[in-house]
Structure formats: structure tokens, C-alpha cells
Design an enzyme around this catalytic site. Structure first.
Site: not given
Ligand code: NDP
Ligand code: 8X3
Length: 260
Positions: A161, A165
Site C-alpha cells: 500500500y 501510494k
Molecule cells: P472506502 O473504502 O470508503 O472507498 C473506496 C472507494 O474506492 C469505493 O467507492 C470503492 O467502490 C472504490 N473502488 C475500489 N476499488 C475499485 C475499483 N476497482 N474500481 C472502481 N472503484 C473502486 O475508502 P476511502 O473513501 O477512505 O478511500 C478512498 C481513497 O482514499 C483510496 O484511494 C484510499 O487509499 C485513500 N485514502 C484513505 C484514507 C483513509 O484513512 N480512509 C487515508 C488516505 C488515503 P466499489 O467497491 O463500489 O467499486
Molecule cells: C490510509 C492512511 O495511515 O492508514 O491511507 O495508511 S494510513
């Protein structure tokens, strides 16, 4: 020099991963600014619910469509449906992605690694290749690539991961160089812990483990991130925020969290 905010009313905003978390909250935020929304994710029932919330918030139009960013044909189909509707996109939010597992490298699973790179890295590249051509003449256009503090500071159990990123951050930098001379701005938005379905997905449905991640601290919310995305998109056209790291106050680093 024009210092006016970039107006999003009736402008096209494309959001991947709009069925949950940041993507859903971003949809509502851009909807409240009166944008036209093209939304993609795999879970169509959830995507429909996002679309309903965006309409309620004031979106000028909403188009929810199946999208699997790990498949080139799916991205092509999604992009072609977008091109049928508009030739001009204002904002692309490359948000789809997430983490799978916390295995150390020596116990890592091929399918977890492959999914993380397919979504966070290759998915972002595929969607960018298809959508950015529609942004090249748009004043104040913005690509928001959702990275993570994990792309900046490695932690045990985060190898793939963190690597994915870190790739997102470098892709954002390369894109910014390639797009220099066009109106397109590129921001890597790199959040720390935010309470969404992220940990539920990472722990493969284990609710207790997912809850434990956020125990005793006020994590960021999806709305905090969505508000930040909207702020970025509304900056005057001559301002590009290259990178924005945003964390809960209680999280000084991925592995340094103060819990009450
Ligand atoms: P969620 O799990 O709530 O949302 C993830 C989203 O990504 C869902 O809508 C899912 O939709 C979509 N997704 C995953 N795989 C696919 C695919 N193959 N095609 C299309 N859509 C896809 O998590 P977050 O909202 O937290 O995550 C959003 C982004 O933020 C990610 O990139 C994550 O790595 C990043 N992030 C999150 C953090 C956190 O602490 N929450 C911190 C830093 C970054 P579906 O499954 O319906 O396809
Ligand atoms: C998600 C944030 O700190 O869990 O990207 O990796 S952390």
C-alpha cells in the site's frame, strides 16, 4: 491577474470510487457547488444512493455508471460515456483505491498486492489517460489524485500500500511536468487516518479490527476531505496546490497516534 474563485456551476466533475467514503462525500460537496457529476464505482446500488444525495445537494446533473478501474475496457467504456455527454471536464478526482491486508512482505498475498497496484496505481493512470484529454483547454481544470501519508512514510505491514501510494505521488509529479503549459493543475491530496470503509476493506470485513484503528482518537471524516477537495478546485486558475498532507491532530505520523 484574475483572482476570482474557479466557479464549478454546471461544470463537469468526474469522481472515481464514488460509492463510499471520500468519493461519496466529494460527490455531495461538488453537487452543492452546482456541478454536473460523472460518478464511477463497481457497487451500483451504493452509487445510485450517492447520486440521490448529490441531486438533493443541488447538482446540476448526475450520471452514475459502473466503473472498474482495474480493467482497461471498463475505463474505456466509462470514458466513452463521458465523451458522449461532454467535451470539457473541469475536475477529475482519482479516488478509487484502498488497502488490502496488513501482512508483512514475507507473508504477503499475490492477490492483495495485485489489487492494490491495479486500483491505486494502474487505475489512476488508466482514468487519467482517458479523461485528461477533455481538460486540456479548460481554464482552472484540476486533477486531484488521492494519495496518502502512507506514500510518504512507510510502516510495517504497509509495504504494498505504501509503495502504491508512493507511486501515486511520483505519477502526480510526472503528470504536472507533462501538463505544464496547459491549464490543468495536478494536486496530490494525501490524507492520514479518516474513518470510512477503508479499514473494513483492509481487514476484509472484520468490523472489530476496523473499529480498533480509530479507537480513542478523532479521525478525519470523509466530509473533511471532501471540503478540502472543493477548496482546491475553487482556487483561482493560476494557483496550483501541488501536494496537500492532511491528518488528524492526534496523528503525528502513520505510526504515532495519541489515543485517549
Ligand atoms: P472506502 O473504502 O470508503 O472507498 C473506496 C472507494 O474506492 C469505493 O467507492 C470503492 O467502490 C472504490 N473502488 C475500489 N476499488 C475499485 C475499483 N476497482 N474500481 C472502481 N472503484 C473502486 O475508502 P476511502 O473513501 O477512505 O478511500 C478512498 C481513497 O482514499 C483510496 O484511494 C484510499 O487509499 C485513500 N485514502 C484513505 C484514507 C483513509 O484513512 N480512509 C487515508 C488516505 C488515503 P466499489 O467497491 O463500489 O467499486
Ligand atoms: C490510509 C492512511 O495511515 O492508514 O491511507 O495508511 S494510513
Amino acid at each position: 491577474m484574475k483572482r476570482t474563485k474557479t466557479d464549478l456551476k454546471n461544470k463537469w466533475v468526474v469522481i472515481t470510487g464514488a460509492s463510499s467514503g471520500f468519493g461519496r462525500a466529494a460527490t455531495v460537496a461538488f453537487g452543492s457547488a452546482g456541478a454536473q457529476l460523472m460518478l464511477g464505482a463497481r457497487r451500483l446500488d451504493r452509487l445510485q444512493e450517492t447520486a440521490r444525495l448529490a441531486t438533493e445537494a443541488g447538482a446540476a446533473s448526475v450520471c452514475p455508471l459502473y466503473l472498474d478501474v482495474s480493467s482497461t475496457p471498463s475505463v474505456e467504456e466509462f470514458g466513452n460515456a463521458l465523451i458522449e455527454r461532454t467535451q470539457e471536464v473541469q475536475v477529475l478526482v482519482n479516488n478509487a483505491g484502498g488497502a488490502l491486508g496488513v501482512d508483512p512482505v514475507l507473508e504477503g498475498k499475490d492477490e492483495d498486492w495485485e489489487t492494490m497496484f491495479q486500483t491505486n496505481v494502474l487505475g489512476l493512470l488508466r482514468v487519467s489517460r482517458k479523461v485528461i484529454p477533455l481538460m486540456l483547454k479548460t481554464e482552472g481544470a484540476l486533477v486531484i489524485n488521492v494519495g496518502s501519508i502512507a506514500g510518504r512514510v512507510a510502516y510495517e505491514g504497509g509495504s504494498a500500500y505504501c509503495g502504491a501510494k508512493a507511486a501515486e505521488l511520483q505519477i502526480s509529479k510526472a503528470l504536472r511536468l507533462e501538463l505544464c503549459g496547459t491549464p490543468v493543475r495536478v494536486t496530490s491530496l494525501d490524507p492520514g487516518m479518516a474513518e470510512t470503509d477503508f479499514s473494513l476493506v483492509r481487514y476484509k470485513g472484520n468490523e472489530n479490527k476496523a473499529k480498533e484503528v480509530y479507537r480513542g482518537l478523532e479521525a478525519l471524516s470523509a466530509e473533511d476531505i471532501a471540503e478540502t477537495m472543493l477548496w482546491l478546485a475553487e482556487r483561482p486558475a493560476h494557483i496550483c496546490v501541488d501536494e496537500l498532507v492532511i491528518k488528524p491532530t492526534a496523528q503525528a505520523a502513520p505510526h504515532k497516534v495519541f489515543r485517549k
